[in-house]
Design a protein around this motif. Structure first.
Motif: not given
Length: 348
Positions: A143-144, A146
């Motif tokens: 997932c971009p 965090q």
């Protein structure tokens, strides 16, 4: 010497018997002729009557066999339970088992507490400079976005407050789930009644707004307050969570057009569609439970806060210390002071 030849006793004292076999000590050990045994039988002895025949002793009669014990005429059925002990014995065993379970739970809690302290000591041994990787929200690695926060209740929160913090975390999750169900109920209401479009739009806004804001605005201050015993964070939590409880009550009431599937909105839709009204009533019941639990937890946390000896003055001191320790604030204050001093020197 003549006496010895005649068979007398040459060593006898005067007045004693001449025949030593007439001594009473010898006579009493002579065999009794009444017993006709081989040991006492003398074939050279002259007897007027023959020796009585040897008779074997008659064995003593055996005792009559004892009667067998009476057996119970009633037999236990296969399904009838057997009595393995008295009621008091069973009760004592149950009490002992309960005591052992209680001690086992206490040992488990102590083991968890020791594990948490060991991790704290390890963190302190590293000088507190070891970065702790954020783990919340739990997002996949691809997932971009965090995780933004670090959360570990068993490590950060003392043992006596872990249950309270966990309950507040579950309360936040339930409120998020209630907002999602509220969105679905408003969508169903909009499908059967097109006049409810404003409520449907507001339900989307509430779900997107209240979910992150509630976590950041009241859950995180509560978490940090119990973690570091911070009076300032306690005050922030009380102020914001009180407003959150008021919002929970409004959600449970369900004023039409506000985007909440509460009791009033569900009764209004009941005249149009029964299935949608039942769904909205379930959401209203969910909102009511969350509101009651929120009020109870606010009161409980306030009682815990009063017992810690915190005060408003302590909160002010913590706020001032936090503000002045912030590098950005100190830089801004230094720039403002420098600008004021420069202006004062330039003034005519």
């Amino acid at each position: 010497m003549a006496q010895s030849r005649d068979g007398g006793n040459p060593f006898a004292e005067p007045g004693e018997l001449d025949n030593p076999f007439q001594d009473p000590a010898v006579i009493q050990h002579r065999p009794n002729p009444q017993y006709a045994t081989l040991d006492v039988y003398n074939p050279f002895e002259t007897r007027e009557q023959p020796s009585p025949a040897y008779e074997t002793p008659v064995p003593a009669p055996l005792p009559p066999p004892s009667a067998p014990p009476l057996q119970s005429s009633r037999k236990l059925s296969p399904t009838e339970p057997k009595n393995y002990g008295s009621y008091s014995t069973q009760a004592s065993a149950a009490a002992a088992t309960a005591e052992l379970l209680k001690k086992q739970e206490e040992l488990n809690r102590k083991a968890e507490e020791l594990d948490r302290r060991e991790r704290e000591l390890q963190h302190a041994a590293l000088g507190g400079t070891a970065p702790r990787q954020n783990n919340w929200p739990p997002l996949p690695s691809f997932c971009p976005v965090q995780p933004c926060f670090f959360q570990d209740i068993s490590m950060d929160i003392p043992q006596e407050f872990q249950k309270t913090v966990s309950t507040m975390y579950y309360l936040w999750m339930c409120s998020t789930l209630a907002l999602l169900l509220n969105f679905l109920a408003c969508l169903a209401s909009f499908c059967v009644e097109t006049n409810n479009g404003a409520g449907f739009g507001l339900s989307i806004l509430w779900a997107l707004l209240f979910t992150p804001c509630s976590f950041v605005c009241w859950y995180r201050p509560m978490y940090k307050a119990f973690r570091s015993d911070s009076s300032f964070n306690f005050f922030v939590f009380f102020f914001i969570f009180f407003a959150q409880d008021v919002l929970y009550v409004l959600q449970a009431i369900g004023i039409p057009g506000w985007g909440f599937s509460g009791w009033i909105s569900a009764l209004v839709v009941l005249k149009v569609n029964t299935a949608v009204a039942v769904l909205m009533l379930l959401v209203a019941l969910f909102f009511t439970g969350i509101a009651v639990l929120g009020i109870v937890m606010l009161k409980r946390i306030h009682s815990l806060y009063r017992r810690t000896g915190a005060s408003f003055q302590k909160a002010q001191q913590e706020f001032a210390a936090g503000v002045f320790s912030n590098p950005a604030v100190r830089t801004a204050a230094a720039n403002a002071a420098a600008g004021a001093a420069e202006n004062a020197f330039r003034a005519p």
